[in-house]
Write an enzyme that holds these catalytic residues in place. Structure first.
Site, PDB file in Angstrom:
ATOM      1  N   ALA A  99       0.894  -1.115  -0.018  1.00  0.00           N
ATOM      2  CA  ALA A  99       0.139  -0.056   0.051  1.00  0.00           C
ATOM      3  C   ALA A  99       0.975   1.283  -0.003  1.00  0.00           C
ATOM      4  O   ALA A  99       0.426   2.208   0.567  1.00  0.00           O
ATOM      5  CB  ALA A  99      -0.898  -0.051   1.189  1.00  0.00           C
TER       6      ALA A  99
ATOM      7  N   ARG B 207      -2.285   9.171 -10.494  1.00  0.00           N
ATOM      8  CA  ARG B 207      -3.257   9.248 -11.626  1.00  0.00           C
ATOM      9  C   ARG B 207      -4.731   9.462 -10.855  1.00  0.00           C
ATOM     10  O   ARG B 207      -5.478   9.660 -11.603  1.00  0.00           O
ATOM     11  CB  ARG B 207      -3.480   7.888 -12.447  1.00  0.00           C
ATOM     12  CG  ARG B 207      -2.148   7.621 -13.176  1.00  0.00           C
ATOM     13  CD  ARG B 207      -1.902   6.335 -13.716  1.00  0.00           C
ATOM     14  NE  ARG B 207      -3.029   6.070 -14.787  1.00  0.00           N
ATOM     15  CZ  ARG B 207      -3.310   4.826 -15.177  1.00  0.00           C
ATOM     16  NH1 ARG B 207      -2.712   3.731 -14.774  1.00  0.00           N
ATOM     17  NH2 ARG B 207      -4.414   4.623 -15.948  1.00  0.00           N
TER      18      ARG B 207
ATOM     19  N   GLY C  62       0.179  -8.586 -18.043  1.00  0.00           N
ATOM     20  CA  GLY C  62       1.058  -9.730 -18.198  1.00  0.00           C
ATOM     21  C   GLY C  62       0.371 -11.275 -18.676  1.00  0.00           C
ATOM     22  O   GLY C  62      -0.620 -11.299 -17.737  1.00  0.00           O
TER      23      GLY C  62
ATOM     24  N   ARG D 118     -27.983  11.316  10.626  1.00  0.00           N
ATOM     25  CA  ARG D 118     -26.759  11.590  10.793  1.00  0.00           C
ATOM     26  C   ARG D 118     -26.127  10.828  11.900  1.00  0.00           C
ATOM     27  O   ARG D 118     -26.797  10.095  12.458  1.00  0.00           O
ATOM     28  CB  ARG D 118     -26.347  12.903  11.042  1.00  0.00           C
ATOM     29  CG  ARG D 118     -26.772  13.954   9.605  1.00  0.00           C
ATOM     30  CD  ARG D 118     -26.905  15.467   9.880  1.00  0.00           C
ATOM     31  NE  ARG D 118     -25.477  15.838  10.563  1.00  0.00           N
ATOM     32  CZ  ARG D 118     -25.472  16.996  11.198  1.00  0.00           C
ATOM     33  NH1 ARG D 118     -26.613  17.709  11.281  1.00  0.00           N
ATOM     34  NH2 ARG D 118     -24.115  17.332  11.455  1.00  0.00           N
TER      35      ARG D 118
ATOM     36  N   LYS E 179     -29.438  13.925  14.703  1.00  0.00           N
ATOM     37  CA  LYS E 179     -27.920  13.893  14.710  1.00  0.00           C
ATOM     38  C   LYS E 179     -27.559  13.469  16.239  1.00  0.00           C
ATOM     39  O   LYS E 179     -28.122  14.295  16.775  1.00  0.00           O
ATOM     40  CB  LYS E 179     -27.427  15.010  14.262  1.00  0.00           C
ATOM     41  CG  LYS E 179     -25.765  14.953  13.860  1.00  0.00           C
ATOM     42  CD  LYS E 179     -24.698  15.416  15.427  1.00  0.00           C
ATOM     43  CE  LYS E 179     -25.252  16.778  15.704  1.00  0.00           C
ATOM     44  NZ  LYS E 179     -24.577  17.067  17.031  1.00  0.00           N
TER      45      LYS E 179
END
Length: 452
Positions: free
Chosen positions: A12, A18, A144, A319, A337
């Site tokens: 990682a 990109r 590959g 939430r 929330k």
């Protein structure tokens, strides 16, 4: 027979340039979880299993996510990026312990499964030194190719080096490998860097295994499972595959999805029995929905617990920190929330309930607002069992509304209201008197009914 031990090394350390993002590639989410977390959750766990994650320098956020997802994970830093074999050897200390099986995976393949990792280990038990994961590509260009003779893997041929015949091969390298753990370090250390980029490629392990007179084999899987993520477009493709997988799992578990393709789930969503989800619902991480709940259209839920026979929405938003007891009704354009609503509570329209504890069977009328933030700190609103909050009421926290209390419409409550008391903080005398009269009448009827 003693179970085989294993070490899974997850690479990682890539920058993911990109992706065009300041967020490390492996931390981009699919189904509400970072790419890395999906891979770590699929890796073997429990007794006899070890996990190592190789991260790049200055990528403490990646290391922290690895530890969060799998507290048993060790992290190692690849200081220089000199190829995949070089990255694996960053975890040399862990490899040298000599687990029976060494698996090498990538942190940007979120669709790989625990079953595939288990299948990769099977040939090692039977004497193979190396198993390589392969897939048949719809378009193999750029991959590959896995060259197989008599059922054995003889080479991994990169596109640029492949002959015309080899380029016709559709069986491609997924990058994931499993080594005999007792031989792995010796094999990987033999990999050189005599190539155009001067890097150490793990794919060269196949040739070394063959030179040593050992056996290499291929384990096949689907192309979807080994999708690597290098761009935002590929991230979106992986999300689509994961969502299809999660929807199918929900349907097989008995969840009713009226229009499955419009519902978005998180990887950790938990469902009870007889749950119904209407179209265009988004469920984020950390959500559990209990038996018989109905989630109406255009609702959005994150980090919330929903009890039995709850009715939610349409156009509701839960939430983080919301807990709804059994039989709660949350209607259209209601937001919650950090609040616990006990069984039977009704908040049917146009309300905000934040940082509150609402007692069982209370009713919050349309436009009820808990004013929980004073510009500096958050404060708690406590509403007792069976309370009635009239429409367009503002409850200015910190404030406690007692059990059975009655708050008249349009009130702004800034002081605690005792049990069974009435509060009518408004300016219009006629409305106040009207509300009081209705309240007294309701209480008299209630007492009369109890006296019978």
């Amino acid at each position: 027979m003693t179970a085989r031990t294993s070490l899974t090394v997850v690479l990682a350390a890539g920058e993911g340039t990109r992706m065009r993002s300041s967020l490390p590639k492996v931390l981009h989410p699919v189904a509400g979880q970072p790419l890395l977390s999906h891979v770590l959750n699929a890796a073997a766990s429990g007794e006899g299993s070890q996990l190592a994650v190789v991260v790049g320098p200055d990528h403490e956020a990646v290391a922290a996510e690895a530890r969060r997802a799998r507290p048993d994970a060790q992290t190692f830093v690849q200081r220089e990026r000199l190829g995949t074999a070089h990255a694996v050897l960053a975890a040399r200390e862990a490899i040298a312990r000599g687990a029976d099986d060494l698996l090498v995976a990538f942190g940007d393949t979120p669709l790989i499964s625990a079953e595939t990792f288990a299948r990769m280990r099977a040939p090692l038990r039977d004497g193979a030194a190396l198993a390589v994961l392969g897939f048949h590509a719809a378009d193999p260009t750029g991959y590959g190719r896995l060259v197989v003779e008599n059922g054995k893997l003889v080479a991994i041929r990169e596109q640029a080096d492949a002959s015309a015949e080899e380029r016709k091969i559709t069986l491609c390298n997924a990058g994931v490998m499993a080594f005999d753990g007792k031989k792995a370090l010796a094999i990987i250390e033999k990999i050189g860097n005599a190539n155009a980029k001067g890097e150490y490629y793990l794919t060269d392990a196949v040739g070394i295994v063959r030179e040593l007179g050992l056996e290499a084999v291929v384990i096949e899987t689907s192309e979807d499972e080994v999708r690597g993520i290098n761009t935002k477009a590929q991230l979106a493709e992986a999300e689509a595959v994961m969502q299809a997988r999660l929807r199918n799992q929900a349907l097989e578990a008995g969840v009713t999805l009226i229009a499955p393709e419009t519902v978005y789930l998180a990887a950790d969503t938990k469902f009870g029995k007889d749950v119904t989800i209407e179209p265009f619902v988004v469920i984020g991480p950390g959500v559990s929905i209990d038996d018989g709940a109905v989630i109406h259209s255009f609702s959005h839920i994150t980090q919330a617990t929903i009890g039995k026979k709850v009715e939610l929405g349409p156009y509701a938003r839960l939430r983080p920190g919301t807990s709804l007891g059994d039989g709660v009704k949350i209607g259209n354009f209601v937001e919650t929330k950090g609040s616990r609503l006990e069984a039977g509570v009704k908040v049917n329209h146009l309300s905000y309930v934040g940082d509150a504890h609402v007692g069982a069977n209370s009713n919050l009328g349309a436009g009820t607002i808990t004013c929980n933030y004073d510009g500096f700190l958050k404060h708690k609103t406590l509403i007792g069992e069976g309370a009635f909050i009239g429409t367009n009421t503002s409850l200015v926290a910190p404030v406690t509304i007692g059990k059975g209390a009655y708050i008249g419409s349009g009130s702004v409550i800034t002081k605690d209201v005792p049990d069974d008391a009435m509060a009518l903080e408004r300016s219009e005398q006629s409305i106040r008197e009207g509300g009081a009269a209705r309240y007294r009448t309701a209480k008299l009827k209630e007492k009369a009914a109890k006296g019978k």
